[in-house]
Design a protein around this motif. Structure first.
Motif, short mmCIF file in Angstrom:
data_model
loop_
_atom_site.label_atom_id
_atom_site.label_comp_id
_atom_site.label_asym_id
_atom_site.label_seq_id
_atom_site.Cartn_x
_atom_site.Cartn_y
_atom_site.Cartn_z
N ASN A 1 -19.65 11.76 39.28
CA ASN A 1 -20.22 10.81 38.34
C ASN A 1 -19.15 10.37 37.35
OD1 ASN A 1 -23.23 11.06 39.06
ND2 ASN A 1 -22.62 13.19 38.77
N GLU A 2 -18.98 9.08 37.23
CA GLU A 2 -17.90 8.54 36.40
C GLU A 2 -18.44 7.47 35.46
OE1 GLU A 2 -13.21 7.50 37.22
OE2 GLU A 2 -14.69 7.21 38.81
N VAL A 3 -18.08 7.58 34.19
CA VAL A 3 -18.50 6.61 33.17
C VAL A 3 -17.25 6.05 32.49
CG1 VAL A 3 -19.78 6.24 31.03
CG2 VAL A 3 -20.69 7.78 32.78
N SER A 4 -17.21 4.74 32.33
CA SER A 4 -16.09 4.12 31.64
C SER A 4 -16.61 3.06 30.67
CB SER A 4 -15.11 3.48 32.64
OG SER A 4 -15.73 2.41 33.34
N PHE A 5 -15.79 2.73 29.69
CA PHE A 5 -16.12 1.73 28.69
C PHE A 5 -15.00 0.71 28.62
CE2 PHE A 5 -18.07 5.74 27.61
CZ PHE A 5 -19.39 5.39 27.34
N ASN A 6 -15.34 -0.50 28.21
CA ASN A 6 -14.32 -1.54 28.11
C ASN A 6 -14.57 -2.41 26.89
OD1 ASN A 6 -15.87 -4.16 29.12
ND2 ASN A 6 -16.45 -2.48 30.50
N ALA A 7 -13.49 -2.95 26.34
CA ALA A 7 -13.57 -3.86 25.19
C ALA A 7 -12.47 -4.90 25.34
CB ALA A 7 -13.42 -3.08 23.89
N ALA A 8 -12.74 -6.10 24.86
CA ALA A 8 -11.77 -7.18 25.00
C ALA A 8 -11.95 -8.22 23.92
CB ALA A 8 -11.88 -7.83 26.38
N VAL A 9 -10.87 -8.93 23.63
CA VAL A 9 -10.92 -10.14 22.84
C VAL A 9 -10.28 -11.23 23.68
CG1 VAL A 9 -8.76 -9.54 21.65
CG2 VAL A 9 -10.30 -11.24 20.65
N VAL A 10 -10.92 -12.40 23.75
CA VAL A 10 -10.42 -13.50 24.56
C VAL A 10 -10.27 -14.74 23.69
CG1 VAL A 10 -11.39 -12.63 26.72
CG2 VAL A 10 -12.75 -14.17 25.29
N SER A 11 -9.28 -15.56 24.02
CA SER A 11 -9.06 -16.79 23.24
C SER A 11 -10.11 -17.84 23.56
CB SER A 11 -7.66 -17.34 23.53
OG SER A 11 -7.53 -17.68 24.90
N ASP A 12 -10.78 -17.71 24.70
CA ASP A 12 -11.85 -18.62 25.12
C ASP A 12 -12.61 -17.92 26.24
OD1 ASP A 12 -13.50 -20.72 25.85
OD2 ASP A 12 -11.90 -21.97 26.70
N TYR A 13 -13.94 -17.81 26.10
CA TYR A 13 -14.73 -17.17 27.15
C TYR A 13 -15.07 -18.23 28.19
CZ TYR A 13 -18.90 -15.12 29.40
OH TYR A 13 -19.83 -14.68 30.30
N ARG A 14 -14.33 -18.22 29.30
CA ARG A 14 -14.60 -19.13 30.41
C ARG A 14 -15.37 -18.38 31.49
NH1 ARG A 14 -11.81 -24.28 31.08
NH2 ARG A 14 -10.87 -24.73 29.05
N TYR A 15 -16.50 -18.94 31.91
CA TYR A 15 -17.24 -18.36 33.03
C TYR A 15 -17.39 -19.42 34.10
CZ TYR A 15 -20.67 -15.82 35.75
OH TYR A 15 -21.31 -15.16 36.77
N ARG A 16 -16.89 -19.11 35.28
CA ARG A 16 -16.87 -20.08 36.38
C ARG A 16 -16.24 -21.39 35.92
NH1 ARG A 16 -22.84 -18.46 39.01
NH2 ARG A 16 -22.17 -16.35 39.59
N GLY A 17 -15.19 -21.27 35.13
CA GLY A 17 -14.40 -22.40 34.71
C GLY A 17 -14.87 -23.12 33.47
N VAL A 18 -16.09 -22.86 33.01
CA VAL A 18 -16.67 -23.59 31.88
C VAL A 18 -16.72 -22.68 30.65
CG1 VAL A 18 -18.71 -24.80 31.03
CG2 VAL A 18 -18.03 -25.01 33.43
N SER A 19 -16.29 -23.20 29.51
CA SER A 19 -16.28 -22.41 28.28
C SER A 19 -17.70 -22.09 27.82
CB SER A 19 -15.54 -23.15 27.17
OG SER A 19 -15.58 -22.39 25.96
N ALA B 1 -20.04 -1.11 29.47
CA ALA B 1 -19.98 0.26 29.97
C ALA B 1 -20.40 0.26 31.43
CB ALA B 1 -20.89 1.17 29.16
N ASP B 2 -19.80 1.17 32.23
CA ASP B 2 -20.08 1.25 33.66
C ASP B 2 -20.28 2.70 34.09
OD1 ASP B 2 -19.59 -1.57 34.91
OD2 ASP B 2 -17.94 -1.29 33.51
N TYR B 3 -21.25 2.88 34.98
CA TYR B 3 -21.48 4.19 35.61
C TYR B 3 -21.32 4.03 37.12
CZ TYR B 3 -23.98 7.88 38.01
OH TYR B 3 -24.30 8.88 38.88
N THR B 4 -20.60 4.97 37.74
CA THR B 4 -20.41 4.97 39.19
C THR B 4 -20.69 6.35 39.76
OG1 THR B 4 -18.68 3.28 39.02
CG2 THR B 4 -18.80 4.50 41.09
N HIS B 5 -21.48 6.38 40.84
CA HIS B 5 -21.68 7.62 41.59
C HIS B 5 -20.75 7.53 42.79
CE1 HIS B 5 -23.90 10.39 44.41
NE2 HIS B 5 -23.71 11.15 43.34
N ASN B 6 -19.59 8.15 42.67
CA ASN B 6 -18.52 7.98 43.66
C ASN B 6 -18.87 8.39 45.09
OD1 ASN B 6 -16.32 6.76 42.13
ND2 ASN B 6 -16.32 8.66 40.94
N PRO B 7 -19.64 9.47 45.30
CA PRO B 7 -19.94 9.84 46.70
C PRO B 7 -20.71 8.76 47.46
CG PRO B 7 -20.36 11.69 45.23
CD PRO B 7 -20.10 10.51 44.36
N THR B 8 -21.58 8.02 46.77
CA THR B 8 -22.41 7.01 47.44
C THR B 8 -21.93 5.58 47.22
OG1 THR B 8 -23.91 6.84 45.56
CG2 THR B 8 -24.42 8.49 47.26
#
Length: 254
Positions: free
Chosen positions: A41-59, A71-78
């Motif tokens: 069982n694996e848990v990770s966290f992430n944080a970011a600052v972006v100059s422009d939030y582009r999603y599928r090319g559009v701001s 935050a993400d949880y992964t059950h590695n065996p499965t």
């Protein structure tokens, strides 16, 4: 539409600028230890600052900076996983509604079909609290992805209206991406995708991204040129939210 040569000139300039940043951020690296076995069982966290939030090319942030984290949880065996991610946005207010946050919830399963051929299937819910739009901006998509080495091909399809477009259920997004290791820890990021907005053909478009990423240990820095071939998405000031632009991302996973 900007000329192809002009876009490549911008991309070349971004790449050179990114490379020059490494002089101030690079540090001596210790010998790489042998990889450890992953826990079940694996848990990770992430944080970011972006100059422009582009999603599928559009701001999504009116060509302005945004704060992001998740935050993400992964059950590695499965290979089963689940996660959540948030970003500040401006587009729901610009569209006549309210709210300033996008909150994503997702879950799925990933693994290998055969050696070196990966898969990833799941669902993703985009939640825009108090968005007040009609139709509602909240969207659910199912997705499936296959990969070979550094290259992936993914298809996403909405089971609801797509981001507030009327009568847009079953809209689809097909994209291909590649992340290619270069020298000194730099990674070349390439992406192209096509968004089909069902029964809203004027809002359908193709988007592109080309950039470089480097993990400096304390943070990961990415710089990219992003563009979408549409003028259907504009901010309240009339600016094209899909125009060619440079996006700088500084992120950390822990």
């Amino acid at each position: 539409m900007k000329s192809l040569s002009k876009n490549f000139t911008l991309i070349a300039a971004l790449t050179l600028a990114f490379a020059s940043m490494s002089a101030g951020l690079a540090h001596a690296e210790d010998a790489t230890p042998a990889p450890e076995a992953k826990p079940d069982n694996e848990v990770s966290f992430n944080a970011a600052v972006v100059s422009d939030y582009r999603y599928r090319g559009v701001s999504q942030s009116r060509l302005k900076p945004a704060l992001q984290g998740g935050a993400d949880y992964t059950h590695n065996p499965t290979g089963f996983y689940a996660g959540t991610w948030l970003s500040t946005i401006k587009w729901t207010k610009d569209a006549g509604g309210d709210g300033n946050v996008e909150w994503d919830l997702y879950a799925g399963k990933r693994g290998e079909i055969v050696k070196d051929v990966s898969y990833d299937v799941g669902g993703l819910y985009y939640y825009y609290p108090s968005n007040g739009l009609h139709p509602n901006a909240n969207t659910f998509e199912l997705y499936g992805q296959v990969g070979y080495g550094p290259v992936t091909l993914k298809y996403s399809q909405s089971t609801t209206n797509l981001f507030g477009f009327a009568d847009s259920k079953n809209s689809g997004y097909l994209d291909a991406s590649g992340n290619f290791e270069l020298t000194d820890g730099y990674v070349l990021n390439a992406h192209a995708g096509h968004q089909n907005v069902k029964h809203n053909g004027a809002s359908s478009y193709t988007d592109y991204k080309l950039g470089v990423t480097k993990d400096f240990g304390v943070v990961t820095v990415a710089l990219a040129a992003v563009y979408a071939d549409t003028k259907a998405y504009v901010g309240p000031d009339g600016k094209n939210l899909a125009k060619t632009g440079a996006v700088l991302t500084i992120s950390k996973t822990f």
